[in-house]
Design a protein around this motif. Structure first.
Motif, mmCIF file in Angstrom:
data_model
loop_
_atom_site.group_PDB
_atom_site.id
_atom_site.type_symbol
_atom_site.label_atom_id
_atom_site.label_comp_id
_atom_site.label_asym_id
_atom_site.label_seq_id
_atom_site.Cartn_x
_atom_site.Cartn_y
_atom_site.Cartn_z
ATOM 1 N N GLN A 23 -15.362 -3.965 -30.175
ATOM 2 C CA GLN A 23 -16.425 -4.949 -29.980
ATOM 3 C C GLN A 23 -17.734 -4.519 -30.626
ATOM 4 O OE1 GLN A 23 -16.621 -5.509 -25.757
ATOM 5 N NE2 GLN A 23 -14.847 -6.876 -25.679
ATOM 6 N N VAL A 24 -18.000 -3.210 -30.663
ATOM 7 C CA VAL A 24 -19.266 -2.748 -31.237
ATOM 8 C C VAL A 24 -19.156 -2.451 -32.733
ATOM 9 C CG1 VAL A 24 -19.972 -1.767 -29.039
ATOM 10 C CG2 VAL A 24 -18.813 -0.314 -30.691
ATOM 11 N N ILE A 25 -17.935 -2.483 -33.256
ATOM 12 C CA ILE A 25 -17.765 -2.185 -34.685
ATOM 13 C C ILE A 25 -18.568 -3.155 -35.565
ATOM 14 C CG2 ILE A 25 -16.084 -2.267 -36.571
ATOM 15 C CD1 ILE A 25 -14.113 -0.847 -34.760
ATOM 16 N N PRO A 26 -18.574 -4.483 -35.277
ATOM 17 C CA PRO A 26 -19.391 -5.372 -36.128
ATOM 18 C C PRO A 26 -20.878 -5.019 -36.104
ATOM 19 C CG PRO A 26 -17.802 -6.638 -34.847
ATOM 20 C CD PRO A 26 -17.755 -5.251 -34.317
ATOM 21 N N ILE A 27 -21.388 -4.662 -34.927
ATOM 22 C CA ILE A 27 -22.812 -4.327 -34.835
ATOM 23 C C ILE A 27 -23.078 -3.006 -35.550
ATOM 24 C CG2 ILE A 27 -24.714 -3.901 -33.253
ATOM 25 C CD1 ILE A 27 -23.275 -5.611 -31.202
ATOM 26 N N ILE A 28 -22.179 -2.035 -35.358
ATOM 27 C CA ILE A 28 -22.329 -0.771 -36.074
ATOM 28 C C ILE A 28 -22.247 -1.023 -37.584
ATOM 29 C CG2 ILE A 28 -21.216 1.450 -36.539
ATOM 30 C CD1 ILE A 28 -20.487 1.603 -33.608
ATOM 31 N N GLY A 29 -21.347 -1.933 -37.954
ATOM 32 C CA GLY A 29 -21.245 -2.291 -39.369
ATOM 33 C C GLY A 29 -22.538 -2.889 -39.892
ATOM 34 N N LYS A 30 -23.197 -3.723 -39.053
ATOM 35 C CA LYS A 30 -24.479 -4.287 -39.468
ATOM 36 C C LYS A 30 -25.531 -3.195 -39.630
ATOM 37 C CE LYS A 30 -23.831 -8.872 -37.423
ATOM 38 N NZ LYS A 30 -24.315 -9.832 -36.414
ATOM 39 N N CYS A 31 -25.502 -2.226 -38.699
ATOM 40 C CA CYS A 31 -26.440 -1.107 -38.826
ATOM 41 C C CYS A 31 -26.229 -0.369 -40.146
ATOM 42 C CB CYS A 31 -26.272 -0.138 -37.649
ATOM 43 S SG CYS A 31 -26.728 -0.820 -36.036
ATOM 44 N N LEU A 32 -24.969 -0.113 -40.454
ATOM 45 C CA LEU A 32 -24.666 0.587 -41.699
ATOM 46 C C LEU A 32 -25.028 -0.281 -42.906
ATOM 47 C CD1 LEU A 32 -21.229 2.167 -40.714
ATOM 48 C CD2 LEU A 32 -23.479 3.234 -40.682
ATOM 49 N N ASP A 33 -24.809 -1.603 -42.770
ATOM 50 C CA ASP A 33 -25.194 -2.506 -43.863
ATOM 51 C C ASP A 33 -26.701 -2.486 -44.082
ATOM 52 O OD1 ASP A 33 -22.561 -3.171 -44.214
ATOM 53 O OD2 ASP A 33 -22.675 -5.033 -43.056
ATOM 54 N N GLU A 34 -27.461 -2.441 -42.969
ATOM 55 C CA GLU A 34 -28.918 -2.398 -43.093
ATOM 56 C C GLU A 34 -29.373 -1.097 -43.743
ATOM 57 O OE1 GLU A 34 -31.200 -4.678 -42.549
ATOM 58 O OE2 GLU A 34 -29.624 -6.108 -42.084
ATOM 59 N N ILE A 35 -28.681 0.006 -43.410
ATOM 60 C CA ILE A 35 -29.013 1.279 -44.050
ATOM 61 C C ILE A 35 -28.743 1.193 -45.552
ATOM 62 C CG2 ILE A 35 -28.382 3.720 -44.194
ATOM 63 C CD1 ILE A 35 -27.858 3.652 -41.199
ATOM 64 N N THR A 36 -27.598 0.597 -45.892
ATOM 65 C CA THR A 36 -27.277 0.415 -47.310
ATOM 66 C C THR A 36 -28.308 -0.484 -47.991
ATOM 67 O OG1 THR A 36 -24.921 0.666 -46.799
ATOM 68 C CG2 THR A 36 -25.492 -0.322 -48.918
ATOM 69 N N LYS A 37 -28.682 -1.565 -47.292
ATOM 70 C CA LYS A 37 -29.675 -2.486 -47.855
ATOM 71 C C LYS A 37 -31.009 -1.778 -48.062
ATOM 72 C CE LYS A 37 -31.833 -6.974 -46.906
ATOM 73 N NZ LYS A 37 -31.914 -8.082 -45.924
ATOM 74 N N ALA A 38 -31.392 -0.937 -47.078
ATOM 75 C CA ALA A 38 -32.646 -0.186 -47.217
ATOM 76 C C ALA A 38 -32.572 0.769 -48.397
ATOM 77 C CB ALA A 38 -32.934 0.586 -45.930
ATOM 78 N N ALA A 39 -31.407 1.395 -48.577
ATOM 79 C CA ALA A 39 -31.253 2.313 -49.715
ATOM 80 C C ALA A 39 -31.346 1.552 -51.037
ATOM 81 C CB ALA A 39 -29.921 3.049 -49.606
#
Length: 588
Positions: A240-256
């Motif tokens: 259930q938390v994998i999508p949210i964790i994925g969004k966090c990782l996506d935001e980190i990638t976006k910030a990079a």
């Protein structure tokens, strides 16, 4: 497949197996509980890590986060904080959906198991009681049969003995009949007990025990299903938390990916740009010219050169580019050697330079005139923005108090309208003061922005020379003032530039120096009391002559008449330069 029929004789083993199943369930609960503790600990460590590297408020680190790379790092820290929150969610969900539920279920399971095995033990005790009754009836029937046989044998023995009386024979016969009757009764009782036992035993092994074992089997199967469901929930909580964790990782990638090296390079320019331009070429000075001077001039120069100035300058200028060149030299001055002009500079300028250093001491002037033009413009703009924000705050407070006063006027019972008049007056005064401050700083800002595009070669050479303050002696003012990384100036004293030349040796020559030519006029915008050495007092509206324009240090050199000249703050005068005139001093 039923435990009641297949395992009818495995009561003890089933009891051990079901206890083992409960132990497995409790072990799984303990495992999940430790997993939740690990998740909480991990989340706490992630939050502490994120907090550790967060920029401190009102610190230099906070200023560094204007770069895209550092903003990306800040975004990574924030996302890691959210990432930690998801691990806290995992811990909370596992605690509520698995640990808590299974703990309650284990208690219910233990009670149910205890009830089922209690019924089983009760059924076993009942069949054992029936068996004991059957055994007792059987032994009694056997005993009565033996007693009847002995009584019959005794009667036949007495009946065959001729010496025995007839009464004894009759007594023996009656005893034999009694024992025979008792044997018949025991036989009937034994037969009845046996039938009853067989019936109870049939019910026990084909009805009671199968029912009890069937309930135990269902209980165990429910336990197995429940632990399987808990394992699914265990995985689902993570999923259930994998999508949210994925969004966090996506935001980190976006910030990079948002890091812009070109933009960061431009920010470095904006942060440290002084506004000056590199110095131009150094003019060639022909040292063969002194040979053409008059005998008196040569004698004066040689006498002074042999005394102090020539050896000092020659020894200390080796391999060094002096950061000043005299401007507006008359034909006579242009033919003089560099050592002679250097001595003139050392006797005429230190007082004014040291005065400027005193004015720039401490926290710096209000108009940031100690900063390079570009940095000064940024500081002034920042100050204007801050003052505008303060004005807006004061105006918001005034509007709120005005509305409150209107409410008090319409509803006197809520408060006295006159009670806010004093505060409104204070706010009005504050707003007026702030507006005056804004006008003052905007004037300085307009002055800087108006001068920045039209910088001359002489002004660009200004960046190579700034003087420092030395409280011990005026003549020890340091030269070689250079830009520091933060846009301000650092002062560096060295033995090369620290020359103490007695002014008495050059008083005559200083007095004979030709006055600087006029390069324009100026109008005093404000009254200035020139109380320090090197300054001149001016009155508001007074017209004066400009003989040396501002070189970026915030001071302009003016002249009232042949005997009165000095420096005034550039922000206090409005300068009108003659385009055909040349500056008074060139710096390299």
């Amino acid at each position: 497949m039923s435990w009641g029929t297949e395992l009818w004789d495995q009561f003890d083993n089933l009891e051990k197996h079901t206890q083992w199943g409960i132990d497995v369930l409790e072990k799984y609960i303990k495992f999940v509980k430790e997993r939740t503790e690990i998740e909480l600990s991990y989340a706490k460590q992630l939050r502490n890590l994120s907090k550790k590297y967060q920029p401190k408020k009102n610190s230099k680190e906070e200023e560094e986060y204007r770069y895209t790379s550092t903003r990306a790092f800040l975004a990574t820290l924030n996302e890691m904080n959210d990432y930690a929150g998801q691990h806290e969610v995992i811990s909370e969900n596992m605690t509520s959906l698995i640990t808590g539920e299974l703990t309650r279920y284990v208690q219910e399971l233990k009670q149910e198991r205890k009830s089922h095995f209690h019924d089983g033990r009760k059924a076993q005790q009942h069949i054992e009681t029936c068996w004991k009754q059957l055994e007792a009836s059987k032994r009694r029937f056997e005993r009565d049969c033996k007693e009847a046989d002995r009584a019959q044998q005794y009667f036949e023995k007495m009946d065959a003995d001729i010496n025995v009386t007839k009464a004894d024979v009759e007594k023996a016969r009656q005893q034999a009949q009694l024992r025979h009757q008792m044997a018949e009764d025991s036989k009937a009782e034994y037969s009845s007990t046996l039938q009853k036992f067989n019936s109870e035993q049939h019910d026990h092994y084909y009805t009671h025990i199968p029912n009890i074992f069937q309930k135990i089997q269902e209980m165990e199967e429910r336990r197995i299903v429940r632990i399987g469901e808990s394992m699914k929930t265990f995985a689902e909580v993570d999923r259930q938390v994998i999508p949210i964790i994925g969004k966090c990782l996506d935001e980190i990638t976006k910030a990079a990916e948002s890091i812009d090296h070109k933009n960061d390079s431009q920010l470095v320019i904006e942060a440290f740009k002084s506004g000056f331009e590199p110095p131009g070429d150094v003019d060639f000075e022909d040292f063969t010219q002194p040979m053409k001077r008059t005998v008196s001039e040569s004698s004066l120069s040689n006498s002074r050169g042999d005394g102090k100035s020539e050896p000092k300058f020659g020894g200390k200028s080796k391999g060094k580019l002096w950061p000043f060149i005299k401007k507006n030299k008359s034909p006579k001055q242009q033919k003089e050697p560099l050592s002679h002009r250097f001595n003139e500079f050392m006797t005429s300028k230190p007082k004014i330079h040291c005065f400027r250093s005193l004015k720039r001491g401490g926290a710096g002037p209000e108009d940031f005139s100690n900063l390079p033009p570009e940095q000064r413009r940024k500081k002034l703009q920042q100050k204007v923005d801050e003052l505008n924000k303060d004005i807006q705050k004061e105006m918001d407070q005034r509007d709120a108090l005005t509305k409150m006063k209107d409410v008090y006027i319409k509803n006197p019972q809520m408060g006295d309208a006159a009670s806010v008049d004093h505060r409104l007056a204070e706010l009005g005064q504050n707003i007026e003061k702030l507006r005056l401050e804004v006008q003052k700083f905007e004037g300085w800002l307009a002055e800087v922005e108006g001068r920045l595009p039209a910088r001359t070669e002489q002004a660009r050479r200004q960046s190579g020379l700034y003087e420092a303050q030395n409280t011990s002696a005026v003549n020890s003012c340091a030269q070689d003032r250079e830009s520091s990384p933060d846009g301000s100036y650092t002062e560096e004293q060295s033995q090369e530039t620290e020359m103490k030349v007695p002014a008495t040796d050059f008083d005559d020559e200083f007095d004979d120096e030709e006055p600087l030519p006029t390069i324009g006029t100026c109008k005093a915008l404000y009254t200035f009391e020139g109380q320090n050495e090197g300054t001149i007092s001016v009155a508001e509206g007074e017209m004066l002559y400009v003989i040396e324009e501002d070189k970026g240090d915030g001071w302009t050199r003016i002249r009232r008449n042949e005997d009165e000249e000095g420096y005034v703050p550039t922000s206090y005068v409005e300068v009108y330069l003659d385009k055909n005139a040349k500056g008074a001093m060139t710096y390299i």
